[in-house]
Design an enzyme around this catalytic site. Sequence first.
Site, PDB file in Angstrom:
ATOM      1  N   GLY A   1      -7.785  19.784 -51.614  1.00 49.99           N
ATOM      2  CA  GLY A   1      -8.153  19.261 -52.926  1.00 49.99           C
ATOM      3  C   GLY A   1      -9.557  19.686 -53.270  1.00 49.99           C
ATOM      4  O   GLY A   1     -10.169  20.452 -52.542  1.00 49.99           O
ATOM      5  N   GLY A   2     -10.029  19.170 -54.359  1.00 49.47           N
ATOM      6  CA  GLY A   2     -11.358  19.536 -54.800  1.00 49.47           C
ATOM      7  C   GLY A   2     -12.442  19.044 -53.867  1.00 49.47           C
ATOM      8  O   GLY A   2     -13.521  19.595 -53.815  1.00 49.47           O
ATOM      9  N   PHE A   3     -12.156  18.018 -53.122  1.00 48.24           N
ATOM     10  CA  PHE A   3     -13.185  17.463 -52.259  1.00 48.24           C
ATOM     11  C   PHE A   3     -13.127  18.032 -50.860  1.00 48.24           C
ATOM     12  O   PHE A   3     -13.988  17.784 -50.047  1.00 48.24           O
ATOM     13  CB  PHE A   3     -13.041  15.944 -52.165  1.00 48.24           C
ATOM     14  CG  PHE A   3     -13.152  15.260 -53.477  1.00 48.24           C
ATOM     15  CD1 PHE A   3     -14.393  15.041 -54.035  1.00 48.24           C
ATOM     16  CD2 PHE A   3     -12.039  14.845 -54.151  1.00 48.24           C
ATOM     17  CE1 PHE A   3     -14.514  14.416 -55.256  1.00 48.24           C
ATOM     18  CE2 PHE A   3     -12.152  14.215 -55.377  1.00 48.24           C
ATOM     19  CZ  PHE A   3     -13.387  14.003 -55.938  1.00 48.24           C
ATOM     20  N   GLY A   4     -12.069  18.751 -50.549  1.00 49.24           N
ATOM     21  CA  GLY A   4     -11.945  19.303 -49.221  1.00 49.24           C
ATOM     22  C   GLY A   4     -10.509  19.266 -48.765  1.00 49.24           C
ATOM     23  O   GLY A   4      -9.598  18.932 -49.522  1.00 49.24           O
ATOM     24  N   SER A   5     -10.329  19.605 -47.491  1.00 44.18           N
ATOM     25  CA  SER A   5      -8.965  19.689 -46.970  1.00 44.18           C
ATOM     26  C   SER A   5      -8.571  18.380 -46.307  1.00 44.18           C
ATOM     27  O   SER A   5      -9.402  17.650 -45.804  1.00 44.18           O
ATOM     28  CB  SER A   5      -8.889  20.795 -45.930  1.00 44.18           C
ATOM     29  OG  SER A   5      -9.407  21.973 -46.483  1.00 44.18           O
TER      30      SER A   5
ATOM     31  N   LYS B   1      -9.565  13.357 -44.398  1.00 53.15           N
ATOM     32  CA  LYS B   1     -10.101  14.251 -45.420  1.00 53.15           C
ATOM     33  C   LYS B   1     -11.466  14.736 -44.968  1.00 53.15           C
ATOM     34  O   LYS B   1     -12.362  13.941 -44.714  1.00 53.15           O
ATOM     35  CB  LYS B   1     -10.200  13.500 -46.745  1.00 53.15           C
ATOM     36  CG  LYS B   1     -10.717  14.334 -47.877  1.00 53.15           C
ATOM     37  CD  LYS B   1     -10.349  13.738 -49.230  1.00 53.15           C
ATOM     38  CE  LYS B   1      -9.276  14.551 -49.891  1.00 53.15           C
ATOM     39  NZ  LYS B   1      -8.731  13.978 -51.098  1.00 53.15           N
TER      40      LYS B   1
ATOM     41  N   ASP C   1     -10.356  11.270 -62.407  1.00 53.86           N
ATOM     42  CA  ASP C   1      -9.569  12.424 -61.987  1.00 53.86           C
ATOM     43  C   ASP C   1      -8.122  12.017 -61.710  1.00 53.86           C
ATOM     44  O   ASP C   1      -7.572  12.331 -60.662  1.00 53.86           O
ATOM     45  CB  ASP C   1     -10.213  13.063 -60.756  1.00 53.86           C
ATOM     46  CG  ASP C   1      -9.808  14.523 -60.587  1.00 53.86           C
ATOM     47  OD1 ASP C   1      -9.251  15.091 -61.551  1.00 53.86           O
ATOM     48  OD2 ASP C   1     -10.036  15.084 -59.505  1.00 53.86           O
TER      49      ASP C   1
ATOM     50  N   GLY D   1      -3.007  19.247 -47.119  1.00 52.10           N
ATOM     51  CA  GLY D   1      -3.276  19.681 -48.473  1.00 52.10           C
ATOM     52  C   GLY D   1      -4.726  20.075 -48.640  1.00 52.10           C
ATOM     53  O   GLY D   1      -5.541  19.937 -47.721  1.00 52.10           O
TER      54      GLY D   1
END
Length: 816
Positions: free
Chosen positions: A501-505, A520, A617, A499
Amino acid sequence: MDRWCLIRFMGSISLFVLLLPEGCKAGVQHVGTIYPGFQGSQMTWINLNGLFLISNNSNFAFGFSTTQDVTQFLLVVVHMGSSKVIWSANRGSPVSYSDKFIFGGDGKVSLQKGEAVVWTADTGGKRVSAIEMQDSGNLVLLGNGGSVLWQSFSHPTDTLISNQDFVDGMKLVSDPNSNKLTHILEIKSGDMMLSAGFQTPQPYWSIQKERRMTIDKGGGKPAVASLSGNSWKFYDGNKVFLSQFIFSDSTDANGTWIAVLGNDGFISFYNLDDGGSDSQTKIPSDPCSRPEPCDAHYVCSGNNVCQCPSGLSNRLNCQTEVVSSCDGSNGSTELVSAGDRLNYFALGFVPPSSITDLEGCKSACHGNCSCLAFFFHNSSGNCFLFSDIGSFQNSNAGSSFVAYIKVSSDGGSGSNAGGDGSGEKSFPIVVIIVIGTLIVICGLLYMAFRYHRKKKKMLESPPNTSEDDNFLETLSGMPIRFSYRDLQTATNNFSVKLGQGGFGSVYQGALPDGTQLAVKKLEGMGQGKKEFRAEVSIIGSIHHHHLVRIKGFCAEGTHRLLAYEFMANGSLDKWIFKRNKEEFLLDWETRFNIAVGTAKGLAYLHEDCDVKIIHCDIKPENVLLDGQFLAKVSDFGLAKLMNREQSHVFTTLRGTRGYLAPEWITNYAISEKSDVYSYGMLLLEIIGGRKNFDPTESSEKSHFPSYAFKMMEEGKLKEILDSKLRLDNDDDRVSTSIKVALWCIQEDMNLRPSMTKVVHMLEGLSPVPLPPTSSPLGSRLYSSFFKSTSEEGTSSGPSDCNSDAYLSAVRLSGPR
Ligand SMILES: *[C@@H]1O[C@H](CO)[C@@H](O)[C@H](O)[C@H]1NC(C)=O
Ligand SMILES: *[C@@H]1O[C@H](CO)[C@@H](O)[C@H](O)[C@H]1NC(C)=O
Ligand SMILES: *[C@@H]1O[C@H](CO)[C@@H](O)[C@H](O)[C@H]1NC(C)=O
Ligand SMILES: *[C@@H]1O[C@H](CO)[C@@H](O)[C@H](O)[C@H]1NC(C)=O
Ligand SMILES: *[C@@H]1O[C@H](CO)[C@@H](O)[C@H](O)[C@H]1NC(C)=O
């Protein structure tokens, strides 16, 4: 519009995870003045980056600021534009995030560290009635009737700012350098001097000897110094202008500058109007005329070239320890000549101890236990004794000194030691000892090597054992530190992406022992290794059944990775927002358990950790499901790892906006109740099996929360439930969940229940009354929110956030 931009707009910096103390009130920033009955800690104002009082012109602020160690704080006055700290209350004794600044009802002003007072303003016992952060950068404590009881301009630390008078009796003291030496600037008896802060200070610069001065009126004795425009101006006791030191060719006469006495011993000048840029002009001009451009008794020459003086270079290559015999230790000492073409920074400023010949000077030093070194000038007979010693200078012919330093004569193994008969006798013994030691070392090395290889094979431990990086492993239950290679191997070079996300893959991976991982790869990390490790150690120490566990991390070069336990069924959004719902439908039982599990995880973060952690979040993407559909909250604490510059990463997040509590927009008071709001939105989506905003639905149903409130009013709760679900008619958990969700998304955060209460209500331990209908403001806010979402799609960059349209939208929709 989204919250990360909003935060920037509000001028605060790192409001990503809030660690709030008891009480959970986010602080409000005061402008200009604060009054008695005011108190709080760094955490109270974390949403303002610790700065609770800002000047009318917004140029200066008073509050908590972090030090090198991100868990330690100073109470400071800071210039906003350049982030330069111009004054601090508790220099050298930082406090923690929960220690309080108190401006009590009794008019006393203090900073506490636990129970102790680390700083207090000395107002001569008078009651302070107001604290002002003035536009000049001066922090002023006023008494009754507006008299000034105390001001930061009269108590400088290491910095002077434009229009701040530096007068007789004041001192600037630098931070200590690596040898714990400070530097001092003061005006005394008609001279301004810089000194090395030894027990007996040793001067190294004086204004009288500064050749770069522009003299206006000769002969005067400076008593006041003040930065003004591009120069430092000096006045006598009657404010008659005497001379000035021009440090920049900038012509802006109203420019704001600061002069900072650094721990390098230089006074440097920075232009605050220009982001704090350095004028490059320094005092003193010669780098070698500072106390410690080199280590003690090394010779400085040219531009900071350090050499061992000729006299000491054959003595263990300068590794000799200068000794003092005052402490009663009975080792004998001797004086060793360091060389004869030397100079010392203090020699031009202090009178000789005596006038004698070389032997006289030697015996004076020998007979004086506090004498560590002496300098002797042959032609004048001047003998200077010093009880501390900094670095030497190369002498420019003419005034050349001989220098002697005192060293221990028994431990010293001087140049004449060794090479006599006894050495030869002990030779065979020495050889045996050396060989024996070598064998033992080789054995140990081999064992260490095998152990190391074995560990590496099992991938249980990081191979890089350098620095102090391994402290985490010493604590039990802490995440493991992986090398980048380990994780590269574990994820098969990041080949299976789970996936984004906002923080990275996120990538799938497995350890050699078969343990599955989700790795992550954090993008745009704004923090250094140390801060990263500090955060990971906090996040990693939090364990709960309903929180995704961090297995390990990697901080190598620019790489920042986190390895989580693998969650076989991925994130919740994939299940509740399935396009083709017939494919696989989460039954009610599972959904309810997911809702309760998520609530428990959050309740733990809010109420049971040492520090309260606000997730900030909560959304379906951050609720992960394991093989048995057990819900676990992920990404808690991560937002704190990002810095402001990288915050645009968040703006590309899909869906986050829809979970944002209204207080993010309308005021600053963010608390764990903001998570409760997001949880309510999530719960509605779990119940409805749809997104809260879905433009493909009919207009009545497109904004699901409004529709849910409407259905509740009309008594048609079942309408809200996912129409594809089949279930018992008398399962009252459905209506309970809906009511709980509607309680959670109350606009007034005081009406929202705590997460613990939510758990109790869902589990039937606590009754659930019918929630009030939300005020129309909420839906208005939200409809404008959602409109902008659908118009902008998901790609709003930071530039959108700063546009006028965006700002006015915020103003219009806010209540004030
Ligand atoms: C800030 O501005 C207000 C209103 O102009 C004024 O009354 C107040 O004295 C100012 N405060 C400071 C510290 O300058
Ligand atoms: C400097 O400040 C004075 C008074 O505040 C003002 O009259 C003058 O125009 C300013 N000069 C510049 C160059 O901004
Ligand atoms: C140092 O040595 C002298 C003589 O060698 C002795 O009299 C004295 O007691 C010693 N002092 C200490 C503190 O050991
Ligand atoms: C020091 O001074 C004495 C007498 O003033 C002179 O004889 C001697 O040569 C000088 N020594 C050095 C090393 O200059
Ligand atoms: C011993 O030397 C120090 C400087 O190193 C000096 O200040 C002090 O006066 C001297 N004491 C005596 C008795 O000479």
